[in-house]
Scaffold this active site. Sequence first.
Site, PDB file in Angstrom:
ATOM      1  N   ASP A 240       0.837  -1.203   0.000  1.00 42.24           N
ATOM      2  CA  ASP A 240       0.000   0.000   0.000  1.00 42.24           C
ATOM      3  C   ASP A 240       0.874   1.256   0.000  1.00 42.24           C
ATOM      4  O   ASP A 240       1.565   1.532   0.970  1.00 42.24           O
ATOM      5  CB  ASP A 240      -0.890  -0.027   1.250  1.00 42.24           C
ATOM      6  CG  ASP A 240      -1.995   1.006   1.226  1.00 42.24           C
ATOM      7  OD1 ASP A 240      -1.945   1.905   0.382  1.00 42.24           O
ATOM      8  OD2 ASP A 240      -2.899   0.920   2.077  1.00 42.24           O
ATOM      9  N   HIS A 334      -9.314  -0.846  -7.872  1.00 43.30           N
ATOM     10  CA  HIS A 334      -8.964   0.315  -7.055  1.00 43.30           C
ATOM     11  C   HIS A 334      -7.751   1.057  -7.615  1.00 43.30           C
ATOM     12  O   HIS A 334      -7.753   2.293  -7.689  1.00 43.30           O
ATOM     13  CB  HIS A 334      -8.688  -0.149  -5.619  1.00 43.30           C
ATOM     14  CG  HIS A 334      -8.310   0.947  -4.686  1.00 43.30           C
ATOM     15  ND1 HIS A 334      -9.221   1.838  -4.166  1.00 43.30           N
ATOM     16  CD2 HIS A 334      -7.081   1.316  -4.177  1.00 43.30           C
ATOM     17  CE1 HIS A 334      -8.602   2.695  -3.378  1.00 43.30           C
ATOM     18  NE2 HIS A 334      -7.302   2.408  -3.368  1.00 43.30           N
TER      19      HIS A 334
END
Length: 426
Positions: A240, A334
């Site tokens: 991330d 995403h």
Amino acid sequence: MADQSIPQARTPVTDESVSSQASSGISRRALLGTAGATGLVLGAAGGAVGYAAAPSEATPLTSLGADEVMFHGKHQPGILQGLQARGHVLAFDLAAGVGRKEAAALLRRWSETARRLMAGEAAASDDTGVARDAGPSSLTITFGFGHSFFARTGLEKQRPVALDPLPDFSSDHLDKARSNGDLWVQIGANDALVAFHALRAIQKDAGSAARVRWQMNGFNRSPGATAHPMTARNLMGQIDGTRNPKPTESDFDRRIFVPSSGEPSWMANGSYAVVRRIRMLLDDWERLSGKEQEDVIGRRKADGAPLSGGTETTGMDLEKTDAEGSLVVPINAHARISRPDQNGGAAMLRRPFSYHDGIDADGTPDAGLLFICWQADPLRGFVTVQRKLDRGDALSKFIRHEASGLFAVPGGAAEGEYVGQALLEG
């Protein structure tokens, strides 16, 4: 995040034995030993890659504990530094009857406490001794102002337009009691006791001028836990922060910081922090197969590489198709939707913490992400991207935004000044 610059470090000085110093009541900096050859070996991004500690009566302080971030500077600390292992974020509301003068005195106290603690020193008064044996441990303390602060201090004319309340989003399930606030404080360190010590000192410094509105605790992987420095993973197991803006990029400052000629003038070299408590619905997420999880994100779980191929840093090929003619990176992935080039170049510097606040009665973990992002203009940064995600992000069904805040974070304090002085005394 691996993309961010590391904190400036100082080598601690060697003093006399810990026992004799502790009994004399001196600062915790004076308790530090040297970071000798037996200490942690740091990688290029500040991550410890190994250590060999020789047994001794007084083990030298490792370089991890000795890392120090400067309080004074162009920007406030806690924005450009790498992810820290432990964090606390909290908001305060000013007490009834507290105005501009009292707020200025509070920011002066807080700034002095932050300066001392970040240098590895004890608090000026009534220090708890919690961090007595530790070095600075990359401690950072950052201060910001919420929308409501300006009306309470008679400074409405100085309130930035960029601080207008965030719009509503479909994934919002916001708890007002844990959102917004007059003042915001972010604390981070690579040692949990150092971080808690700072939290306690800041709370005590508030005295009768302000009360805690909400407080949240977070964590990241500890430096040195991986064989080499790498981008962090979140509680979904995903790498991330791959596309986080880098300070080396030519337009980094323009996208992240308010220019020195910007408005209002007291925000020069500052930034706007969006803070969101995002609960991850981990039980639902973990029912997906590995392939399904990768399709939701658009990247391989093992190494963060885009599904279109390459490594973590390879550009994503949004047009690539498989043998059946389907897009390799799904249209609602995403990573596809949140790309800056899919959002008019909108960018924000993400610097989050994971959190876990226990397990509900039905066994559901209360866990997720304390999302913190920095940008020169939240309307062009966070709001632009979140609106796009709100319209069809595959990840949306696995997360829930439960708290929110937007704060104006002024530039760093010069030597002899305190954070926000240009606003409160201008």
